[in-house]
Write a protein that holds these residues in place. Structure first.
Motif, PDB file in Angstrom:
ATOM      1  N   THR A   1      -0.786  -0.727  -4.648  1.00  0.00           N
ATOM      2  CA  THR A   1      -1.871   0.209  -4.955  1.00  0.00           C
ATOM      3  C   THR A   1      -1.447   1.620  -4.594  1.00  0.00           C
ATOM      4  OG1 THR A   1      -3.024   0.198  -2.813  1.00  0.00           O
ATOM      5  CG2 THR A   1      -3.581  -1.571  -4.345  1.00  0.00           C
ATOM      6  N   GLY A   2      -1.911   2.568  -5.399  1.00  0.00           N
ATOM      7  CA  GLY A   2      -1.677   3.984  -5.126  1.00  0.00           C
ATOM      8  C   GLY A   2      -0.493   4.559  -5.876  1.00  0.00           C
ATOM      9  N   GLY A   3      -0.379   5.879  -5.824  1.00  0.00           N
ATOM     10  CA  GLY A   3       0.765   6.568  -6.410  1.00  0.00           C
ATOM     11  C   GLY A   3       0.775   6.601  -7.928  1.00  0.00           C
ATOM     12  N   LEU A   4      -0.400   6.419  -8.547  1.00  0.00           N
ATOM     13  CA  LEU A   4      -0.451   6.446 -10.014  1.00  0.00           C
ATOM     14  C   LEU A   4      -0.986   7.767 -10.555  1.00  0.00           C
ATOM     15  CD1 LEU A   4      -1.722   2.862 -10.943  1.00  0.00           C
ATOM     16  CD2 LEU A   4       0.569   3.786 -11.194  1.00  0.00           C
TER      17      LEU A   4
ATOM     18  N   SER B   1       0.869  -1.168   0.000  1.00  0.00           N
ATOM     19  CA  SER B   1       0.000   0.000   0.000  1.00  0.00           C
ATOM     20  C   SER B   1       0.903   1.214   0.000  1.00  0.00           C
ATOM     21  CB  SER B   1      -0.879   0.010   1.248  1.00  0.00           C
ATOM     22  OG  SER B   1      -1.564  -1.203   1.373  1.00  0.00           O
ATOM     23  N   THR B   2       0.561   2.217  -0.758  1.00  0.00           N
ATOM     24  CA  THR B   2       1.383   3.422  -0.758  1.00  0.00           C
ATOM     25  C   THR B   2       0.536   4.630  -0.430  1.00  0.00           C
ATOM     26  OG1 THR B   2       1.058   4.104  -3.041  1.00  0.00           O
ATOM     27  CG2 THR B   2       2.718   2.408  -2.650  1.00  0.00           C
TER      28      THR B   2
ATOM     29  N   GLU C   1      -0.778   9.327   3.608  1.00  0.00           N
ATOM     30  CA  GLU C   1      -2.039   9.492   4.353  1.00  0.00           C
ATOM     31  C   GLU C   1      -2.423   8.206   5.095  1.00  0.00           C
ATOM     32  OE1 GLU C   1      -1.862   9.144   1.112  1.00  0.00           O
ATOM     33  OE2 GLU C   1      -3.510   7.937   0.329  1.00  0.00           O
ATOM     34  N   LEU C   2      -2.022   7.052   4.570  1.00  0.00           N
ATOM     35  CA  LEU C   2      -2.339   5.780   5.244  1.00  0.00           C
ATOM     36  C   LEU C   2      -1.534   5.657   6.538  1.00  0.00           C
ATOM     37  CD1 LEU C   2      -2.246   3.393   2.153  1.00  0.00           C
ATOM     38  CD2 LEU C   2      -4.299   4.225   3.315  1.00  0.00           C
TER      39      LEU C   2
ATOM     40  N   SER D   1      -6.408   8.104   6.044  1.00  0.00           N
ATOM     41  CA  SER D   1      -7.335   7.190   5.382  1.00  0.00           C
ATOM     42  C   SER D   1      -6.991   5.765   5.767  1.00  0.00           C
ATOM     43  CB  SER D   1      -7.457   7.469   3.883  1.00  0.00           C
ATOM     44  OG  SER D   1      -6.439   7.230   3.100  1.00  0.00           O
ATOM     45  N   THR D   2      -7.977   4.903   5.668  1.00  0.00           N
ATOM     46  CA  THR D   2      -7.829   3.531   6.137  1.00  0.00           C
ATOM     47  C   THR D   2      -7.539   2.618   4.956  1.00  0.00           C
ATOM     48  OG1 THR D   2      -9.379   4.002   7.886  1.00  0.00           O
ATOM     49  CG2 THR D   2      -8.986   1.690   7.438  1.00  0.00           C
ATOM     50  N   ASP D   3      -6.634   1.676   5.152  1.00  0.00           N
ATOM     51  CA  ASP D   3      -6.228   0.776   4.074  1.00  0.00           C
ATOM     52  C   ASP D   3      -7.300  -0.293   3.821  1.00  0.00           C
ATOM     53  OD1 ASP D   3      -5.028  -0.863   2.276  1.00  0.00           O
ATOM     54  OD2 ASP D   3      -3.114  -0.955   3.330  1.00  0.00           O
ATOM     55  N   THR D   4      -8.283   0.057   3.024  1.00  0.00           N
ATOM     56  CA  THR D   4      -9.296  -0.950   2.681  1.00  0.00           C
ATOM     57  C   THR D   4      -8.831  -1.778   1.490  1.00  0.00           C
ATOM     58  OG1 THR D   4     -10.449   0.602   1.231  1.00  0.00           O
ATOM     59  CG2 THR D   4     -11.214   0.474   3.505  1.00  0.00           C
ATOM     60  N   ASN D   5      -7.848  -1.250   0.731  1.00  0.00           N
ATOM     61  CA  ASN D   5      -7.380  -2.005  -0.444  1.00  0.00           C
ATOM     62  C   ASN D   5      -6.777  -3.347  -0.050  1.00  0.00           C
ATOM     63  OD1 ASN D   5      -8.203   0.062  -2.037  1.00  0.00           O
ATOM     64  ND2 ASN D   5      -6.165   0.828  -2.552  1.00  0.00           N
TER      65      ASN D   5
ATOM     66  N   ASP E   1       3.338  11.234  -6.712  1.00  0.00           N
ATOM     67  CA  ASP E   1       2.909   9.924  -7.227  1.00  0.00           C
ATOM     68  C   ASP E   1       4.103   9.241  -7.888  1.00  0.00           C
ATOM     69  OD1 ASP E   1       0.059   9.742  -6.595  1.00  0.00           O
ATOM     70  OD2 ASP E   1      -0.109  11.539  -7.833  1.00  0.00           O
TER      71      ASP E   1
ATOM     72  N   GLY F   1      -4.993   3.921  -6.400  1.00  0.00           N
ATOM     73  CA  GLY F   1      -5.302   3.943  -4.971  1.00  0.00           C
ATOM     74  C   GLY F   1      -6.791   3.977  -4.654  1.00  0.00           C
ATOM     75  N   PRO F   2      -7.586   4.808  -5.342  1.00  0.00           N
ATOM     76  CA  PRO F   2      -9.007   4.907  -4.969  1.00  0.00           C
ATOM     77  C   PRO F   2      -9.720   3.567  -5.124  1.00  0.00           C
ATOM     78  CG  PRO F   2      -8.376   6.753  -6.376  1.00  0.00           C
ATOM     79  CD  PRO F   2      -7.218   5.789  -6.378  1.00  0.00           C
TER      80      PRO F   2
END
Ligand code: AMP
Ligand code: MG
Length: 422
Positions: free
Chosen positions: A85-88, A26-27, A30-31, A36-40, A94, A170-171
């Protein structure tokens, strides 16, 4: 003395994805800051289960290029399948594209097809483009583009020697569809379509976790390759049974026998109650006091419930219980609003006034004030009226107002489930 770390460094298997180890990265700063919560991670782990894969390593990296490169290298050494996930996005922080390029020693190359997809999306939604959006079209050499129908950032996968590196947005609303459509089919094919384990999941209500644990442990004991896990939420105990060889069926049969009516099944209490009502062609009406409409909320989350749910009344005051449900005033005076007698009269009143087959009621003390020695905070009376019979049951629940409401709502739903299952 311990050997230097390098000597213990894990090595990826020559078997590639067939070795089945998955790392999730996870990137996002904010996590790490709890914004924000890591739901991914949870979505990915649950989705992988469906094809028999398991996450064996997870890390969260901040938006920092060097840290990201380091984490990608570490994850690639620990697992044959890496899902990041994330940073794209297009902004300065990013880093995923650059970090992946660096970690795998591949340069970033401009991909016209990715650029076209990004441009046409901006045109379609009439969003003005910024020069920086072009960054999203630079991907590590040899990467395959994963289309993103729900956002501007394309994902990508780098595949080499049967090993995979996936970069997903990420979203969650962009990540989950890409996972389902692009990642799972590729991985299922790569591992040879053969799941490495089978799962059976079920919920139990009304039995303490320790008792469930004893029963499941006994059933699973001495079965090679079998294991289980329990989680508890809102008074429900969730069982996950996992078998690496053979079928879980003999164990499932033994569990069904031992758990009896305590076994709710694979679905939530409200879904199970909804199914039972619809299958039996029965209608239901609710009278809620301390749960304040929570049972109604849960039941109305079940698709198709309009064929069964006639009405739900939040009768909070004594006057409302009397005028809307016909609870006799002397019953309230004699036994108090939180009593078996009032709960029963509420359930009967709900069924009668709505003309429903089933009437359900809850009345209780959600606290923090209003409790007494005889009637403590957390006390709730639940009643079900069905086939001319009314049954009331008492529960005393721990926790704050929300926790007590949740437990009481579940307790009431479970009473309905049991009444309809008999
Ligand atoms: P990014 O693609 O890194 O720009 O992420 C965009 C947004 O996606 C973030 O602001 C988060 O709200 C969300 N997001 C990123 N990673 C995760 C994650 N692991 N779980 C849930 N949401 C996430
Ligand atoms: Mg981010």
């Amino acid at each position: 003395m311990r050997k230097p770390h390098r000597a213990e460094a894990p090595r990826p298997s020559r078997r590639g994805a067939k070795a089945g180890r998955v790392a999730v990265l996870s990137t996002g700063t904010e996590l790490l800051r709890g914004r924000s919560t890591d739901t991914n991670l949870a979505s990915i782990a649950r989705a992988l289960e469906t094809i028999g894969l398991e996450v064996s390593y997870h890390a969260t990296a901040p938006d920092d290029l060097d840290r990201l490169v380091e984490e990608i290298r570490l994850a690639s050494a620990r697992a044959e399948i890496v899902i990041l996930t994330g940073g794209l996005g297009p902004t300065e922080d990013d880093f995923t594209r650059r970090a992946a390029a660096e970690a795998y020693g591949r340069e970033l190359v401009f991909r016209p097809s990715a650029w076209n997809a990004i441009r046409s999306r901006f045109r379609r939604f009439r969003i003005p483009m910024a020069a920086i959006n072009r960054r999203q079209a630079f991907l590590p050499r040899g990467a395959r583009i994963l289309p993103n129908p729900n956002g501007s950032a394309p994902g990508f996968v780098v595949e080499s020697a049967g090993r995979f590196f996936f970069a997903l947005p990420g979203p969650p609303r962009e990540m989950v569809p890409m996972l389902q459509r692009q990642v799972l089919p590729r991985l299922a094919a790569a591992i040879g379509g053969k799941p490495r384990f089978k799962l059976w999941e079920a919920r139990v209500f009304g039995m303490p976790e320790g008792t469930v644990d004893e029963i499941v442990r006994h059933v699973v004991a001495r079965r090679p390759g079998a294991s289980y896990g329990l989680t508890v939420s809102g008074g429900t105990v969730n069982i996950t049974l996992r078998v690496e060889r053979g079928s879980p069926l003999p164990m499932v049969r033994a569990l069904r026998r031992k758990l009896g009516l305590f076994l709710v099944g694979p679905k939530s209490l409200e879904e199970t109650v909804g199914d039972l009502l619809l299958r039996r062609g029965k209608t239901i009406a609710l009278a809620e006091s301390c749960t304040g409409g929570l049972i109604s909320h849960k039941l109305t989350n079940v698709a198709g419930i309009s064929a069964a749910l006639l009405e739900a009344c939040v009768c909070y005051s004594n006057r409302s219980k009397i005028s809307r449900l016909g609870v006799p005033a002397p019953t309230i005076r004699r036994h108090g609003a939180v009593s078996a007698e009032v709960a029963a009269a509420m359930a009967e009143g709900a069924a009668r006034t709505a003309g429903a087959d089933v009437g359900v009621a809850v009345t209780g003390i959600a606290g923090p004030s209003g409790g007494s020695k005889k009637k403590p905070v957390g006390l709730a009376w639940h009643a079900v009226h069905y086939r001319g019979r009314t049954r009331a049951e008492r529960g005393v629940f721990p926790g704050d107002r929300m926790a007590i409401k949740e437990r009481a709502a579940h307790f009431a739903l479970d009473l309905v489930r049991r009444a309809l299952s008999e």
